[in-house]
Write a protein that holds these residues in place. Sequence first.
Motif, PDB file in Angstrom:
ATOM      1  N   ILE A 168      14.086   5.902  -7.589  1.00  0.00           N
ATOM      2  CA  ILE A 168      14.039   6.277  -9.002  1.00  0.00           C
ATOM      3  C   ILE A 168      12.639   5.981  -9.512  1.00  0.00           C
ATOM      4  O   ILE A 168      12.115   4.884  -9.303  1.00  0.00           O
ATOM      5  N   ARG A 169      12.027   6.955 -10.164  1.00  0.00           N
ATOM      6  CA  ARG A 169      10.678   6.741 -10.691  1.00  0.00           C
ATOM      7  C   ARG A 169      10.705   6.786 -12.216  1.00  0.00           C
ATOM      8  O   ARG A 169      11.215   7.728 -12.816  1.00  0.00           O
ATOM      9  N   ALA A 187       0.824  -1.205   0.000  1.00  0.00           N
ATOM     10  CA  ALA A 187       0.000   0.000   0.000  1.00  0.00           C
ATOM     11  C   ALA A 187       0.859   1.257   0.000  1.00  0.00           C
ATOM     12  O   ALA A 187       0.382   2.345  -0.333  1.00  0.00           O
ATOM     13  N   ASP A 188       2.127   1.124   0.372  1.00  0.00           N
ATOM     14  CA  ASP A 188       3.038   2.263   0.488  1.00  0.00           C
ATOM     15  C   ASP A 188       4.126   2.143  -0.569  1.00  0.00           C
ATOM     16  O   ASP A 188       4.769   1.094  -0.698  1.00  0.00           O
ATOM     17  N   GLU A 189       4.344   3.210  -1.331  1.00  0.00           N
ATOM     18  CA  GLU A 189       5.323   3.176  -2.406  1.00  0.00           C
ATOM     19  C   GLU A 189       6.750   3.398  -1.913  1.00  0.00           C
ATOM     20  O   GLU A 189       7.700   3.192  -2.659  1.00  0.00           O
ATOM     21  N   ARG A 190       6.916   3.821  -0.680  1.00  0.00           N
ATOM     22  CA  ARG A 190       8.254   4.131  -0.183  1.00  0.00           C
ATOM     23  C   ARG A 190       9.061   2.868   0.096  1.00  0.00           C
ATOM     24  O   ARG A 190       8.517   1.826   0.426  1.00  0.00           O
ATOM     25  N   GLY A 191      10.389   3.007  -0.041  1.00  0.00           N
ATOM     26  CA  GLY A 191      11.280   1.917   0.310  1.00  0.00           C
ATOM     27  C   GLY A 191      11.702   1.046  -0.851  1.00  0.00           C
ATOM     28  O   GLY A 191      12.441   0.079  -0.657  1.00  0.00           O
ATOM     29  N   TRP A 192      11.260   1.384  -2.063  1.00  0.00           N
ATOM     30  CA  TRP A 192      11.624   0.597  -3.239  1.00  0.00           C
ATOM     31  C   TRP A 192      12.699   1.332  -4.042  1.00  0.00           C
ATOM     32  O   TRP A 192      12.709   2.554  -4.100  1.00  0.00           O
ATOM     33  N   GLY A 193      13.571   0.567  -4.683  1.00  0.00           N
ATOM     34  CA  GLY A 193      14.641   1.187  -5.454  1.00  0.00           C
ATOM     35  C   GLY A 193      14.137   1.898  -6.687  1.00  0.00           C
ATOM     36  O   GLY A 193      14.542   3.017  -6.998  1.00  0.00           O
ATOM     37  N   VAL A 194      13.235   1.249  -7.418  1.00  0.00           N
ATOM     38  CA  VAL A 194      12.681   1.810  -8.657  1.00  0.00           C
ATOM     39  C   VAL A 194      11.171   1.609  -8.650  1.00  0.00           C
ATOM     40  O   VAL A 194      10.681   0.516  -8.343  1.00  0.00           O
ATOM     41  N   ALA A 195      10.443   2.665  -8.955  1.00  0.00           N
ATOM     42  CA  ALA A 195       8.989   2.591  -9.077  1.00  0.00           C
ATOM     43  C   ALA A 195       8.601   2.927 -10.504  1.00  0.00           C
ATOM     44  O   ALA A 195       8.972   3.982 -11.017  1.00  0.00           O
ATOM     45  N   PHE A 245       1.931  14.317 -14.186  1.00  0.00           N
ATOM     46  CA  PHE A 245       3.146  14.905 -13.639  1.00  0.00           C
ATOM     47  C   PHE A 245       3.155  14.883 -12.116  1.00  0.00           C
ATOM     48  O   PHE A 245       4.221  14.865 -11.499  1.00  0.00           O
ATOM     49  N   ARG A 246       1.971  14.854 -11.502  1.00  0.00           N
ATOM     50  CA  ARG A 246       1.935  14.694 -10.057  1.00  0.00           C
ATOM     51  C   ARG A 246       2.474  13.323  -9.681  1.00  0.00           C
ATOM     52  O   ARG A 246       3.223  13.171  -8.707  1.00  0.00           O
ATOM     53  N   ARG A 247       2.122  12.317 -10.457  1.00  0.00           N
ATOM     54  CA  ARG A 247       2.608  10.977 -10.196  1.00  0.00           C
ATOM     55  C   ARG A 247       4.121  10.875 -10.382  1.00  0.00           C
ATOM     56  O   ARG A 247       4.770  10.016  -9.793  1.00  0.00           O
ATOM     57  N   ALA A 248       4.661  11.736 -11.215  1.00  0.00           N
ATOM     58  CA  ALA A 248       6.101  11.681 -11.485  1.00  0.00           C
ATOM     59  C   ALA A 248       6.921  12.200 -10.311  1.00  0.00           C
ATOM     60  O   ALA A 248       8.118  11.913 -10.216  1.00  0.00           O
ATOM     61  N   ALA A 249       6.320  12.988  -9.424  1.00  0.00           N
ATOM     62  CA  ALA A 249       7.055  13.540  -8.291  1.00  0.00           C
ATOM     63  C   ALA A 249       7.558  12.411  -7.393  1.00  0.00           C
ATOM     64  O   ALA A 249       6.842  11.454  -7.118  1.00  0.00           O
ATOM     65  N   LEU A 250       8.789  12.507  -6.937  1.00  0.00           N
ATOM     66  CA  LEU A 250       9.387  11.462  -6.126  1.00  0.00           C
ATOM     67  C   LEU A 250       8.758  11.416  -4.737  1.00  0.00           C
ATOM     68  O   LEU A 250       8.608  12.443  -4.082  1.00  0.00           O
TER      69      LEU A 250
END
Length: 306
Positions: free
Chosen positions: A280-281, A248-256, A269-274
Amino acid sequence: MLITATDVAMIARVRRPVVSMWRKRYAGVDAFPEPVADGAFDAARVVAWLAEHGRGNNRQPERMLPLLTMLSEARADVTRAMDLSAVLAFRAAFGETLVDHLSDAPGRAIDAVERLDRLTCFAREVRALGDELPRTAIAVDAFLDERFGAADAMQWFTDDCLVRHLPLFGAAALSAEATELIAHAALTLTDGAGGRGLLDAAGTGFAWLSRLPAEWPGRVGIRLDESPVGRHTRRVLQTGDWDTYAVADERGWGVAVHAALDADDAELFRRAALVDDDEIRLLVGPARLLCDETGDVVARDELLRD
């Protein structure tokens, strides 16, 4: 019931060009059945022809008719398609004795569904099938007999049944070249990200996720998305051999990786924000949005200035 030439090849256990050869080679009383509508064939006539002439590598082509009926239904109805892919994922998780257990000890088989549903992607549909589950499981067993394992069967079902025939999935798909490029880029970036794993941040990336090498050893995460595309994407992952997690949480991954094909300009572009400074997104969306001459996409301008 009408079936495609690809279906004919599956029934006969031959490659697609062999079907074209049969249509050209045999004439007169031995002629292969002609298409009856839009290049589609009558399934019963095809099965009868295969049995009579002994063509192909399937000595019991009639066994495929229940499966073909379900594939035909799935190509016309998203709900039926989701039922079929759910049972395919359940069969992959349970093993080859599922049909026997549903016949001899159905309660035990059904009781195992939540335990086996690691990515919470098929238990709901499997339970809702009720008395229809054994018949669907038998058809799925026949399907697996024609493919090279559950992962191959899921890939075929995704490409030939969902993407080709259902607009919902066609809109979420990408070309083969694009999926290969995304998968390669994602893996290359992940390998350089300290082993923190790869995340499908949209939760709907079945197209590029299916291109990951089966032997890739890294972690693969997927954000929970309860749309039909999202649930099917998790089934694609669960039938593979990857080390997978629903998150449920996108944090903690090397590449999204976020495929945002359906997002409006600002949302993309909101989704592109880190979310994480160490993450790395990789964003997949229409390139035209980067070249918007009006310059009124505030989120894009802020991102490009960052």
